[in-house]
Design an enzyme around this catalytic site. Structure first.
Site, PDB file in Angstrom:
ATOM      1  N   HIS A 124     -23.886   4.574 -21.020  1.00 58.53           N
ATOM      2  CA  HIS A 124     -22.923   4.000 -20.069  1.00 58.53           C
ATOM      3  C   HIS A 124     -22.199   5.035 -19.218  1.00 58.53           C
ATOM      4  O   HIS A 124     -20.978   4.966 -19.022  1.00 58.53           O
ATOM      5  CB  HIS A 124     -21.906   3.121 -20.819  1.00 58.53           C
ATOM      6  CG  HIS A 124     -22.520   1.934 -21.488  1.00 58.53           C
ATOM      7  ND1 HIS A 124     -23.649   1.308 -21.030  1.00 58.53           N
ATOM      8  CD2 HIS A 124     -22.150   1.243 -22.616  1.00 58.53           C
ATOM      9  CE1 HIS A 124     -23.957   0.281 -21.821  1.00 58.53           C
ATOM     10  NE2 HIS A 124     -23.078   0.229 -22.802  1.00 58.53           N
ATOM     11  N   HIS A 193     -20.280  -5.514 -18.500  1.00 56.07           N
ATOM     12  CA  HIS A 193     -20.397  -5.508 -19.962  1.00 56.07           C
ATOM     13  C   HIS A 193     -19.481  -6.541 -20.628  1.00 56.07           C
ATOM     14  O   HIS A 193     -18.948  -6.300 -21.719  1.00 56.07           O
ATOM     15  CB  HIS A 193     -20.085  -4.100 -20.467  1.00 56.07           C
ATOM     16  CG  HIS A 193     -20.709  -3.747 -21.769  1.00 56.07           C
ATOM     17  ND1 HIS A 193     -20.471  -4.456 -22.932  1.00 56.07           N
ATOM     18  CD2 HIS A 193     -21.565  -2.760 -22.108  1.00 56.07           C
ATOM     19  CE1 HIS A 193     -21.150  -3.896 -23.929  1.00 56.07           C
ATOM     20  NE2 HIS A 193     -21.830  -2.874 -23.453  1.00 56.07           N
ATOM     21  N   GLU A 328     -26.225  -8.193 -20.157  1.00 55.62           N
ATOM     22  CA  GLU A 328     -26.011  -7.158 -19.155  1.00 55.62           C
ATOM     23  C   GLU A 328     -27.242  -7.105 -18.254  1.00 55.62           C
ATOM     24  O   GLU A 328     -28.254  -6.521 -18.623  1.00 55.62           O
ATOM     25  CB  GLU A 328     -25.795  -5.809 -19.850  1.00 55.62           C
ATOM     26  CG  GLU A 328     -24.614  -5.791 -20.807  1.00 55.62           C
ATOM     27  CD  GLU A 328     -24.738  -4.684 -21.853  1.00 55.62           C
ATOM     28  OE1 GLU A 328     -24.782  -3.511 -21.472  1.00 55.62           O
ATOM     29  OE2 GLU A 328     -24.794  -5.001 -23.051  1.00 55.62           O
TER      30      GLU A 328
HETATM   31  C1  GLA Z   1     -24.305  -1.561 -25.039  1.00 57.25           C
HETATM   32  C2  GLA Z   1     -25.219  -0.873 -25.962  1.00 57.25           C
HETATM   33  C3  GLA Z   1     -24.804  -1.120 -27.373  1.00 57.25           C
HETATM   34  C4  GLA Z   1     -23.375  -0.750 -27.617  1.00 57.25           C
HETATM   35  C5  GLA Z   1     -22.504  -1.457 -26.623  1.00 57.25           C
HETATM   36  C6  GLA Z   1     -21.074  -1.006 -26.696  1.00 57.25           C
HETATM   37  O1  GLA Z   1     -24.531  -2.891 -24.974  1.00 57.25           O
HETATM   38  O2  GLA Z   1     -26.555  -1.235 -25.760  1.00 57.25           O
HETATM   39  O3  GLA Z   1     -25.629  -0.368 -28.213  1.00 57.25           O
HETATM   40  O4  GLA Z   1     -23.228   0.629 -27.467  1.00 57.25           O
HETATM   41  O5  GLA Z   1     -22.962  -1.210 -25.312  1.00 57.25           O
HETATM   42  O6  GLA Z   1     -20.611  -0.903 -27.985  1.00 57.25           O
END
Ligand code: GLA
Length: 365
Positions: A124, A193, A328
């Protein structure tokens, strides 16, 4: 005849009426920067969005009895968001949402290194991703436009990236438009997200999910795609027919074990850049439904496996495992290292756009 015309006029006026937009202050960062909260309100939905991380703070929608309730996870007080570095509640994640293997990629023969913040991988956008920055905002018709300028070299990424994220509410649909440009070739993967829980509380294991997907991107042990795009047929990843999240989440399956549940990217069927339905979700107790459409080629379906009930902020709310799910809409994880995946390269002189909608509905028993 005249009456019919009047009724038609009233109906079209109501349909065209924009959601109202109001602005308040939500909180202040430790360095004194004020964080604004925009409330978008239509005849069906109220969405609150703040400038810190361009985050969706809450979405109120009706259940089948008409009772409004918050269908997203988050904190009631701003300090909860600042204290919580790892859930990304409601945030726009970037510059590269999802993972980049070992935090490394090449562009035009040049090696780039971005921060490692997740099991030896970059997740991210790095340590201070777009979710932790305050965006500039101004109201637009029925919504708010957020803008962020990420400097050349920000978190190790090349090029000054200008990103605009426009949220707008149209009756029962929240639309997100992304557009972005750069002054040097870079990689970009922007998504939202938000964690949803259509029941408003409890786990999401009873939610029924349908995904418009025949293939997914299995991962290695650190959640980096192997590059294969196998069929979902005969696996717990087959959501072509509505299936509850909980039905197979505990199945004896290596991929589920690696992620502690669902945390994978599904390849959206027939991707061609046009808006297509990616997912439908239905929660039988409340009667609430959610439809997700997007122009993106993939969707990360995450079942909130890493939520651990930790408490952040003065209000002290906690969120336990599997109490929210994310859809997402995005390009596939680690695309910069997989030339066969749809490209995430952004070149100077081009402006890329993508669009996602979340539409809320109610259904009788
Ligand atoms: C994304 C990732 C997950 C986790 C979340 C936040 O969706 O794919 O593995 O890290 O973010 O916790």
């Amino acid at each position: 005849m005249r009456l019919a015309r009047v009724i038609l006029l009233i109906m079209t006026t109501a349909m065209a009426a924009h959601a109202t937009v109001t602005k308040t202050v939500f909180g202040t960062l430790p360095d004194g920067t004020a964080v604004d909260l925009y409330t978008l309100k239509s005849d069906a939905v109220e969405a609150r969005i703040m400038t810190y991380g361009a985050r969706i703070v809450s979405i109120q929608s009706a259940d089948r009895d008409g009772t409004m309730g918050n269908v997203t996870l988050g904190y009631s007080a701003f300090d909860g968001y600042v204290a919580d570095p790892s859930t990304y509640f409601g945030a726009v994640v970037g510059r590269y949402g999802n993972r980049i293997a070992n935090g490394e990629f090449k562009i035009d023969g040049h090696d780039y290194h971005v921060p490692i913040n997740n099991n030896g991988q970059s997740l991210h956008g790095g340590l201070i991703g777009f979710d932790k920055l305050v965006w500039q905002a101004h109201p637009i018709a029925g919504g708010v436009e957020m803008t962020l300028v990420s400097k050349d070299g920000d978190q190790g990424y090349p090029g000054t990236l200008t990103a605009h994220v426009r949220y707008s509410l149209h009756h029962n649909a929240l639309r997100i438009d992304y557009s972005y440009s750069t002054d040097k070739t870079t990689v970009v993967n922007l998504t939202n997200h938000t964690y949803f829980n259509l029941a408003g509380s409890g786990t999401v294991l009873g939610h029924e999910v349908t995904l418009s997907s025949d293939q997914y991107t299995p991962t290695n042990k650190v959640l980096i795609p192997t590059g294969e795009l196998p069929t979902v047929e005969g696996t717990p990843f087959d959501f072509r027919k509505a299936t509850t999240i909980g039905a197979r989440i505990g199945a004896d399956n290596e991929q589920l074990k690696i992620a502690g549940g669902y945390d994978h990217n599904w390849v959206l069927r027939g991707h061609n850049g046009e808006v297509k339905t990616a997912a439908r979700v239905y929660e039988p107790v409340s009667g609430r439904g959610l439809t997700v459409t997007t122009t993106e080629p993939g969707v990360q379906f995450y079942s909130g496996n890493f939520l651990d009930g930790a408490k952040f902020g003065k209000a002290g709310e906690s969120h336990a495992k599997n109490t929210g799910f994310c859809l997402e809409t995005q390009h596939y994880p680690d695309s910069p290292n997989h030339p066969a995946f749809p490209t995430t390269l952004l070149k100077p002189g081009e402006t890329k756009h993508s669009m996602t909608t979340f539409t809320f509905s109610t259904h009788a028993k």
